[in-house]
Each structure stands twice: as C-alpha cells, then as structure tokens.
Design an enzyme around this catalytic site. Structure first.
Site, PDB file in Angstrom:
ATOM      1  N   CYS A 179       0.804  -1.219   0.000  1.00 48.11           N
ATOM      2  CA  CYS A 179       0.000   0.000   0.000  1.00 48.11           C
ATOM      3  C   CYS A 179       0.840   1.275   0.000  1.00 48.11           C
ATOM      4  CB  CYS A 179      -0.938   0.007   1.206  1.00 48.11           C
ATOM      5  SG  CYS A 179      -2.100  -1.373   1.222  1.00 48.11           S
ATOM      6  N   HIS A 230      -4.173   6.882   1.084  1.00 48.14           N
ATOM      7  CA  HIS A 230      -4.367   5.548   0.532  1.00 48.14           C
ATOM      8  C   HIS A 230      -5.790   5.112   0.826  1.00 48.14           C
ATOM      9  CE1 HIS A 230      -4.250   1.304  -0.032  1.00 48.14           C
ATOM     10  NE2 HIS A 230      -4.330   1.054   1.266  1.00 48.14           N
ATOM     11  N   ASN A 272     -10.084  -0.637  -2.673  1.00 46.52           N
ATOM     12  CA  ASN A 272      -8.679  -0.497  -2.291  1.00 46.52           C
ATOM     13  C   ASN A 272      -7.816  -1.044  -3.420  1.00 46.52           C
ATOM     14  OD1 ASN A 272      -6.112  -0.682  -1.189  1.00 46.52           O
ATOM     15  ND2 ASN A 272      -6.766  -1.647   0.714  1.00 46.52           N
TER      16      ASN A 272
END
Length: 328
Positions: free
Chosen positions: A112, A256, A285
């Site tokens: 991430c 994020h 995501n």
C-alpha cells in the site's frame, strides 16, 4: 534541486463489480460491505489483461498529459504487490510495452505504501542527477488472487484493480513540487496483513496441500491493522504538518484508499472532510495504485492547488507520507 510531478495518468478497467456481485459469490449482504468499508463498487480486469498492460495505459495517459513520448523517459519505477509473474518484475514488461529498451526498470514491493517508497527513490535519483525524467507507476490486479468464499469475504470485498502513473522531472513549471517524503516500517506486524504463498522458506515453496489450506490468499487481522493504521497516520500526518508549519484546513489530503472510515478518522488530525480526496466508494482499495489514482482524480476535478499531502499505511507494516506543492 527541486523535483516535480510533471503529469499524471490513470487506468481503471471498464468492468464494474458491485457489492451485489461480490456477495453473490461470498455470501453476506451488500449493505454490510458499505457499512464496514464505504465501498459501493470496484473495477476488475477482464481475462487477458495483465498488470503491466494496465500500467502501460496509465503511463501513456500521463505521457500524453505531459506532451511527452515514452522515449523521453530515462528510468521507470513500478510499485506493485501483484506482478505479472513470480519473476522477473513487472517493470521490464512495462518497459517492453513502452518500447524503451535499455532504460532501467526498478520494481518496488511495499504494498500500500509502494508509491511513496517509489516517490522517495524518484526524488533521490532526480536530485542527484542520476536520471533527468522518469516514470513512477502504481498498478494492481487484486481480483485474480482473492478468496471468493465465505471464509474470504471480509478481504475479498475490499479490493479492486487499477493503475496510476506520474512523470517526474526537474524542469516542470506547472506541476507539483515534491517537497518532502517520509517513510517507515515495523516488521513486528508483518503477518497481520500478508499473503504467505509462494514462500521460499517452505519446501517446496508452493504445494497442493498449502493450496487446499488457502494459504495462497491474502489474510488480514482487520481490527489490529485498522487500529495501527490510525495511530500511525495520525502521528505521521501531525508531524509532517508541524514540521512544515501548515494548518490542516489549508491542505488537500490524498490518503491511501483502504477504508472510507480510515479516511474519516483523519478528522482527528483536524482535516475537514471536503479536504480529503476519496475514491474508495467506486474503486475499492487498489493498494499501490490508490495514491496515483487519487492524485489523478484530484487533478481531473480541479483540486490540485497549493499544498497536497499523501499518506499510506499497509502490509509490512510499512507506511509513508509526502508533501507536494502545486501552483495556485
């Protein structure tokens, strides 16, 4: 020497996958997904599309925006946790798609926070004049590696596919200046969010027995990861703002996109909700692709002006933050 993001690009696969589509395979309810993640839909690739192909689309979008050709690049950095193959890295496949043989291609595996780790490398390369113009990509195909069973429901509902790209150089007069990039890691939490297989420490590194046990699928201790993410991002964002003497209300935050509710917790850093770029509702995501997709979205909606903060936390644990400055 100042480093700038000259242009941005993105690619989202055309296939829209709704929460109803997910629960048809995993069970549960679409409302549960919305209530626990904020996600309404995400994008999945069609068969035949590879990660480096998505990255090429995003890269060419960024090159077009910057009025550049691929031959104007002298390095590329590819951040992903979902490479085209076990090896080599996806950077060389992207290099081949772009037709720039000889240009160095570096893969970054920081999940991430991969785009921020790549941004730090890009800044160092450009500042040291090692390279003069480079491409930084974050691209992920999550859909082909998820457990679409009841056991994998909580993880499978989170992720989507997508790619984002940025061209960086030291000569741009209209792009965003990379002011500061900060990174961190704590391996004590490595197994709290991980995908175990293939694992070189196993003999063999992948086996039918392991597959039957589901060890090839991502595993997450959701509450543990969420709590640590909130604590870390609050600390890192507050420190970044304090050190640069910035007021939260004057900054655009591009986090994020791991959870709408994690984004919302940034209010504890006194960000106002309208100052946060959120794409998770429609894209889910997309791990290393989240930040460049978010930046591109902010650019397309006319929100990139003045100080912009990036922040990410994820598997490893690894994290990062960055301060960018766009012309007003």
């Amino acid at each position: 020497m100042d480093v700038y993001i000259r242009s941005l690009g993105a690619f989202l696969p055309p296939q829209v996958v709704t929460n109803d589509d997910i629960v048809a395979r995993t069970g549960g309810t679409a409302q549960w997904i919305v209530e626990h993640t904020g996600i309404v839909e995400r994008r999945f690739v069609a068969p035949g599309m590879t990660n480096s192909m998505m990255a090429e689309h995003a890269a060419r979008d960024a090159l077009s925006e910057g009025k550049l050709a691929a031959s104007d690049l002298d390095a590329l950095i590819f951040a992903t946790l979902s490479p085209d193959a076990g090896f080599p890295g996806s950077g060389v496949f992207l290099q081949r798609h772009l037709g720039i043989a000889g240009v160095p291609a570096l893969d970054v595996r920081n999940q991430c926070s991969g785009f921020l780790y790549g941004l730090s490398i890009a800044k160092a390369w450009l500042t040291s004049r090692t390279y003069s113009r480079l491409l930084l990509v974050g691209s992920e195909i999550q859909s082909t590696g998820l457990d679409f069973s009841e056991a994998g429901r909580s993880v499978a509902s989170l992720f989507g596919d997508g790619a984002g790209a940025a061209v960086l150089d030291t000569t741009s007069t209209t792009g965003g200046r990379v002011v500061d990039v900060r990174l961190g890691a704590d391996g004590k939490g490595a197994e709290a969010l991980w995908c175990e297989l293939p694992a070189s420490g196993l003999h063999p590194n992948i086996d039918a027995t392991y597959l039957a046990e589901g060890r090839q699928f991502p595993q997450m201790q959701g509450r543990t990861v969420f709590r640590r993410a909130v604590e870390t991002l609050e600390r890192e964002l507050n420190a970044l703002l304090r050190d640069h003497q910035l007021a939260p209300q004057d900054v655009l935050l591009v986090p994020h996109q791991s959870s709408k509710f994690l984004n919302g917790r940034c209010k504890r850093v006194e960000f106002l909700l309208h100052n946060i770029v959120s794409t998770i509702e429609h894209y889910g995501n997309t791990t290393a692709a989240s930040l460049p997709i978010g930046l591109h979205h902010a650019s397309q909606t006319g929100r990139l002006a003045g100080p912009v903060v990036l922040a990410a936390f994820g598997s490893g644990y690894t994290w990062g933050s960055a301060l960018l400055e766009w012309p007003t």
